[in-house]
Design an enzyme around this catalytic site. Structure first.
Site, PDB file in Angstrom:
ATOM      1  N   ALA A   1      55.725  44.415  13.098  1.00  0.00           N
ATOM      2  CA  ALA A   1      55.555  45.327  11.971  1.00  0.00           C
ATOM      3  C   ALA A   1      54.679  44.632  10.927  1.00  0.00           C
ATOM      4  CB  ALA A   1      56.905  45.686  11.384  1.00  0.00           C
ATOM      5  N   CYS A   2      54.328  45.341   9.897  1.00  0.00           N
ATOM      6  CA  CYS A   2      53.502  44.819   8.813  1.00  0.00           C
ATOM      7  C   CYS A   2      54.029  43.467   8.345  1.00  0.00           C
ATOM      8  CB  CYS A   2      53.532  45.803   7.651  1.00  0.00           C
ATOM      9  SG  CYS A   2      52.578  45.309   6.233  1.00  0.00           S
ATOM     10  N   PRO A   3      53.234  42.442   8.164  1.00  0.00           N
ATOM     11  CA  PRO A   3      51.780  42.383   8.320  1.00  0.00           C
ATOM     12  C   PRO A   3      51.321  41.901   9.701  1.00  0.00           C
ATOM     13  CG  PRO A   3      52.542  40.377   7.285  1.00  0.00           C
ATOM     14  CD  PRO A   3      53.770  41.166   7.678  1.00  0.00           C
TER      15      PRO A   3
END
Lengths: 100, 182
Positions: free
Chosen positions: A39-41
């Site tokens: 997931a982000c980042p």
């Protein structure tokens, strides 16, 4: 044409030439980065890490399951002076293309 | 007339040079004041993302942020009674950080951690490690260290770690385009 492809313009930078889904599907990627497990980042970090493996003019494809990536990669490409080419929405993932 | 023009050009050149030198750099500076898990997590996501964007990143840990950088398996020697007490009450490293909301005696934090794992969100520990690999610079406020009685030998092994005062933060912040206080 894929239903969502028409929203591609939402994520483009000024000056980007966004390809159609058909054109993108016809591209031969020189490097495919699978960032679906992060997931982000994560996808951004994966793209950054992999971009060093290709030469200017070559094409990189990023696979992500995180919708935010669709907005992040065009912005990142612009900052790094890469050419963002567009994205394809597939079942539960996004394929993003850029040219170094 | 020609002399006057020449003088003006020189003045303009000097002004331009001064402007260019005082231009903020492509740099992000973050003050991490909070020691809450959610807030520190956000700080590290922004920091690592900025490194992917090739921005320089400087993080300043002060006050409640400082205990986050204690190493779990290390301890400081020669502490006085108050320092020992504080050390015992404050979290010992990132694994002991709690949520700022919905902590519910630790239950909420554990729940969030398991959801994060399920949704592939990096843990705070792995984000700190990635930040080190990407060259995020961390500076710890020396005053907070003294106040809480932490010794340098009990802090994490981080590749770009320094102990500084407020002046260092200010001078770095002055040349940063983005500044955050978390």
């Amino acid at each position: 044409m894929h239903k969502k492809a028409k929203y591609n313009y939402l994520f483009k930078n000024q000056g980007d030439i966004i390809m159609t889904v058909e054109e993108l599907k016809g591209l031969k990627s020189d490097k495919v980065v699978d960032a679906r497990g992060t997931a982000c980042p994560g996808p951004l970090l994966a793209a950054k890490k992999a971009i060093g493996d290709i030469q200017p003019g070559q094409i990189m494809e990023i696979l992500s399951a995180d919708e935010g990536t669709k907005s992040d990669i065009p912005k990142w490409s612009k900052k790094q002076n890469y050419e963002y080419l567009g994205s394809i929405d597939e079942d539960g993932m996004f394929r993003l293309f850029l040219k170094k | 007339m020609a002399n006057e023009l020449e003088l003006q050009v020189k003045q303009l050149e000097a002004q331009l040079k001064e402007l260019q030198e005082n231009q903020p750099k492509d740099q992000l500076s973050i003050i991490v004041f909070s020691g809450d898990l959610d807030k520190v997590l956000a700080a590290f996501i922004i920091a690592t993302g900025a490194r992917a964007m090739d921005s320089e990143v400087k993080m300043f840990f002060t006050f409640w942020g400082t205990p986050i950088l204690r190493a779990k398996n290390k301890s400081g020697k020669g502490k006085d009674f108050m320092s020992n007490m504080l050390g015992w009450m404050l979290p010992k490293g990132s694994t002991q950080a709690k949520l700022s909301k919905l902590n519910m005696g630790g239950m909420g934090t554990e729940m969030l951690k398991s959801v994060m794992k399920k949704k592939n969100v990096s843990s705070l520990e792995s984000l700190i490690e990635v930040a080190g690999e990407l060259g995020v610079e961390i500076a710890i406020c020396q005053m907070s260290m003294d106040l809480m009685g932490f010794k340098k030998e009990e802090m994490i092994d981080y590749p770009h770690l320094s102990y500084v005062g407020v002046g260092t933060y200010l001078s770095d912040a002055q040349e940063s385009k983005i500044q955050l206080f978390i």
